[in-house]
Write a protein that holds these residues in place. Structure first.
Motif, PDB file in Angstrom:
ATOM      1  N   HIS A   1       0.814  -1.221   0.000  1.00 46.83           N
ATOM      2  CA  HIS A   1       0.000   0.000   0.000  1.00 46.83           C
ATOM      3  C   HIS A   1       0.846   1.268   0.000  1.00 46.83           C
ATOM      4  O   HIS A   1       0.371   2.335  -0.384  1.00 46.83           O
ATOM      5  CB  HIS A   1      -0.923   0.001   1.224  1.00 46.83           C
ATOM      6  CG  HIS A   1      -0.171   0.086   2.514  1.00 46.83           C
ATOM      7  ND1 HIS A   1       0.306  -1.030   3.161  1.00 46.83           N
ATOM      8  CD2 HIS A   1       0.210   1.146   3.270  1.00 46.83           C
ATOM      9  CE1 HIS A   1       0.938  -0.660   4.255  1.00 46.83           C
ATOM     10  NE2 HIS A   1       0.902   0.659   4.345  1.00 46.83           N
TER      11      HIS A   1
ATOM     12  N   SER B   1      -0.748  -6.629   1.605  1.00 44.85           N
ATOM     13  CA  SER B   1      -1.028  -5.454   2.441  1.00 44.85           C
ATOM     14  C   SER B   1      -2.390  -5.604   3.090  1.00 44.85           C
ATOM     15  O   SER B   1      -3.288  -6.229   2.533  1.00 44.85           O
ATOM     16  CB  SER B   1      -1.005  -4.175   1.607  1.00 44.85           C
ATOM     17  OG  SER B   1      -1.432  -3.084   2.389  1.00 44.85           O
TER      18      SER B   1
ATOM     19  N   ILE C   1      -4.637  -1.900   1.278  1.00 48.94           N
ATOM     20  CA  ILE C   1      -4.791  -1.462  -0.113  1.00 48.94           C
ATOM     21  C   ILE C   1      -6.171  -0.829  -0.270  1.00 48.94           C
ATOM     22  O   ILE C   1      -6.341   0.162  -0.974  1.00 48.94           O
ATOM     23  CB  ILE C   1      -4.610  -2.656  -1.078  1.00 48.94           C
ATOM     24  CG1 ILE C   1      -3.127  -3.027  -1.151  1.00 48.94           C
ATOM     25  CG2 ILE C   1      -5.161  -2.329  -2.466  1.00 48.94           C
ATOM     26  CD1 ILE C   1      -2.827  -4.254  -1.966  1.00 48.94           C
TER      27      ILE C   1
ATOM     28  N   GLU D   1      -3.390   5.412   5.420  1.00 51.63           N
ATOM     29  CA  GLU D   1      -2.826   4.072   5.616  1.00 51.63           C
ATOM     30  C   GLU D   1      -1.915   4.036   6.843  1.00 51.63           C
ATOM     31  O   GLU D   1      -1.838   3.036   7.542  1.00 51.63           O
ATOM     32  CB  GLU D   1      -2.004   3.631   4.394  1.00 51.63           C
ATOM     33  CG  GLU D   1      -2.773   3.623   3.091  1.00 51.63           C
ATOM     34  CD  GLU D   1      -2.580   4.903   2.313  1.00 51.63           C
ATOM     35  OE1 GLU D   1      -1.930   4.885   1.271  1.00 51.63           O
ATOM     36  OE2 GLU D   1      -3.079   5.941   2.773  1.00 51.63           O
TER      37      GLU D   1
ATOM     38  N   PRO E   1      -7.337   2.752  -3.716  1.00 51.82           N
ATOM     39  CA  PRO E   1      -6.194   2.994  -4.612  1.00 51.82           C
ATOM     40  C   PRO E   1      -6.484   4.086  -5.639  1.00 51.82           C
ATOM     41  O   PRO E   1      -7.612   4.244  -6.094  1.00 51.82           O
ATOM     42  CB  PRO E   1      -5.981   1.633  -5.287  1.00 51.82           C
ATOM     43  CG  PRO E   1      -7.277   0.915  -5.142  1.00 51.82           C
ATOM     44  CD  PRO E   1      -7.908   1.410  -3.883  1.00 51.82           C
TER      45      PRO E   1
END
Length: 692
Positions: A32, A97, A100, A389, A436
């Motif tokens: 990520h 991850s 993500i 994140e 994303p």
């Protein structure tokens, strides 16, 4: 490894065989983090890696005996080489991850993950993977979702309903009108330290810069706990008479809720929600004795209510005892962790945290990923993190083990500039919504960067040296090497341009434009290096090297040698030796600082006022000689110190300082020689330069 390390090795002839054509898989953990520019660079890097692997697999070279010799007159389709390599090796790329995507449903997360993979695995490469996979009857992307795996593993088990999912509790702390953010951060850290000690838990405090971490640690550990010993006051955020202050709040709590606690459960819930509730019921161990004695919650509450003064005083005694214990054992409780610490030191801090020698660590993003430590329950975030994140990953460090009941408590501490986070919809979107985004692969500068790096990759693969000395005295030799590269680029322009264009999926004219620009730059660089006269600048080189080394030595003496010895007298056999060594080390540190200033002035005079050097030649020569003697005395001191130190880290630091000192000693000898013989020459040259 990471993007930057791989990037460095790919463009170095020295690491030509680091990537073997037998490689069958690339794993990108914590994928990520590869977003925006770093994601775009990594996407191109994957192309460059697979191009290198495919060229090794095919035996591509300019050698006449190579399996596939490059012909200067031909164009090549490197994508065919990559396709053959991937087919033969059943090549796989794994992206791993937890962040993500934080979309609510599995299907949305699957779609986000597929989009992310198509972006990160360069579109041209993805088409190759897709073609190979479809030919074999399966999808190019295999997605595994945590929730699906969890269901498959446990849904058939009778104990499934008893399994608890991890709970994240996030507390957003608004700015205080009367107290600064750092004061709130210090108090939160101390409360967490206090609570962690009582219940055998641990905490991490994150900030996004080293300076904030060092500042908080210094004030908490050195001033509040170390000098003032006033942790008791800070834990309870009280004035100088904490007893009456807390007593007032606890009585208010009982006044509001106490009479109804025994009869109505909703009143009990309201009491539990009160911000001051934890002050009245801080220690379960204390109340568990009362609970055991009475066995009934209503009787316990009645007993506590009727004996408030006694229990209040008992609680204060428990709190004071706990604070005193933290004060008396302060060296074992807190530490800092950031990238400027050497690797050995960081590993030592992580081990101490695992063994519970530490209750808390103040850190930057260095502890955000890849650690799994028991009993971490609390995460404190000093100001909002740079990315959503990061907050999710940091919160993920806590509540990972049964001892924490799989509960993570996160405090987000806001400054007056961060009040927008108090809007719930905004904070939910910014802190917890991760989806994303497309990568800037079409950005002109990103694409040009990828082309240039691929050119240098190919040069390194074809055995051209791509790293050179930056010393002026090596300019001519470096120029000759660059000329050889320039000639190779001219000779093999057609095949190299076609290889880059086909592997990156770019038009030939775009690649050729950057190729020619790079080639022209090398030609200009070669001509400049060829015409450099290095003799007049030789003293400048020596001064520059000596000043850089002195700067490193100053930091090493202060932070890697003096500070450890000063904080632990047990390194030396007796107090007399300790006092003598510390005194001598402080004098040595002063000598190094003075020499640094003298050389810096000398460097300025060389450039701007060479006449001063002529007039003061004898004094400068004598002064450098005196410093040389003092540095040799410091060398003897460090040599003797090495004999009596038995700490491996400190011994290594002293060894490093000795090596730097020997280099500075040689630099000073060179400077003295130049001052003695070359200043007239320097003066003449400077006059000529002024006249021109």
């Amino acid at each position: 490894t990471n993007f930057w390390a791989l990037n460095y090795r790919l463009i170095s002839r020295r690491y030509k065989h680091l990537l073997s054509s037998s490689i069958r898989c690339i794993v990108i953990d914590e994928a990520h983090v590869l977003k925006d520019l770093e994601g775009a660079f990594t996407s191109y890097l994957l192309c460059r890696i697979l191009l290198r692997l495919a060229m090794q697999y095919k035996g591509v070279s300019t050698d006449p005996l190579a399996s596939l010799r490059l012909d200067p007159k031909l164009e090549y389709d490197a994508l065919d080489w990559i396709r053959d390599y991937l087919k033969d090796r059943n090549f796989t790329i794994v992206l791993s991850s937890a962040t993500i995507s934080t979309a609510p449903t599995v299907n949305e997360r699957r779609k986000d993950a597929e989009d992310f993979a198509r972006n990160l695995v360069y579109p041209r490469l993805y088409e190759v993977f897709e073609g190979i996979c479809k030919g074999r009857g399966f999808s190019p992307i295999i997605y595994h979702d945590h929730d699906e795996i969890y269901q498959k593993l446990y849904s058939g088990s009778p104990a499934f309903k008893k399994l608890r999912r991890k709970i994240d509790v996030v507390v957003i702390v608004a700015p205080h009108p009367m107290r600064g953010l750092e004061t709130i951060a210090q108090a939160t850290a101390l409360c967490s330290l206090f609570w962690s000690k009582e219940f055998g838990q641990k905490f991490l405090l994150f900030a996004d810069n080293k300076e904030a971490i060092e500042r908080l640690y210094h004030f908490i550990n050195d001033i509040i706990i170390g000098e003032r010993g006033e942790i008791y006051d800070h834990v309870f955020l009280t004035d100088r008479n904490p007893g009456s202050h807390i007593s007032h709040f606890i009585r208010g709590l009982w006044k509001n809720y106490g009479n109804n606690l025994m009869s109505k459960s909703d009143i009990l819930v309201k009491a539990l929600d009160d911000p001051l509730y934890w002050l009245a019921f801080t220690y379960t161990s204390y109340f568990s004795d009362i609970m055991t004695r009475y066995g009934d919650l209503s009787k316990v509450l009645s007993f506590v209510y009727n004996n408030q003064e006694i229990h209040f005083n008992n609680l204060l005694d428990v709190a004071k005892s706990s604070c005193d214990d933290i004060f008396n054992n302060r060296t074992l409780r807190l530490d800092v962790h950031h990238a400027d610490l050497d690797r050995q030191r960081r590993q030592e801090i992580e081990e101490r945290l695992k063994k519970a020698d530490l209750l808390g660590v103040l850190c930057t993003s260095t502890l955000e990923l890849g650690i799994d430590i028991d009993h971490i329950t609390t995460i404190i975030q000093y100001r909002p993190p740079i990315a959503a994140e990061s907050f999710i990953q940091r919160l993920g460090r806590a509540g990972r083990k049964p001892a924490t009941m799989y509960i993570a408590v996160g405090f987000l501490l806001l400054s007056n500039f961060d009040t927008l986070y108090l809007n719930e919809s905004y904070s939910d979107e910014v802190l917890f919504s991760v989806r994303p985004r497309p990568l800037p692969l079409e950005n002109h500068r990103v694409r040009a960067n990828a082309i240039i790096y691929t050119i240098v990759d190919l040069l390194a693969y074809l055995d051209h040296r791509t790293h050179y000395s930056s010393r002026l005295r090596d300019a001519v030799r470096t120029g000759e090497k660059i000329r050889d590269i320039y000639q190779a680029l001219v000779a093999y322009e057609k095949p190299l341009v076609s290889i880059i264009a086909s592997s990156l999926g770019l038009p030939l004219n775009v690649v050729k434009r950057e190729y020619i620009a790079f080639k022209d730059y090398l030609e200009v660089l070669y001509n400049n290096l060829k015409n450099i006269n290095t003799a007049p600048m030789s003293i400048k080189n020596i001064l520059y090297d000596a000043i850089e080394r002195l700067q490193v030595l100053k930091n090493d003496l202060a932070y890697r040698i003096l500070r450890p010895i000063g904080s632990n007298p047990n390194y030396l056999k007796d107090s007399e030796t300790y006092q003598r060594v510390v005194s001598q080390m402080f004098q040595a540190e002063s000598t190094v600082s003075s020499l640094y200033n003298e050389l810096y002035k000398l460097d300025l005079y060389c450039e701007a006022y060479p006449e001063y050097l002529i007039k003061n030649r004898d004094n400068i020569y004598k002064g450098m000689g005196d410093y040389l003697q003092k540095l040799r005395g410091l060398l003897d001191l460090l040599d003797n110190l090495r004999q009596i130190i038995n700490d491996a880290v400190l011994y290594s630091n002293i060894n490093k300082a000795v090596g730097i000192l020997r280099e500075i000693e040689r630099d000073l000898e060179d400077i003295m020689h130049f001052v003695h013989t070359g200043i007239d020459f320097l003066f003449t040259l400077s006059l000529k330069r002024i006249l021109r």
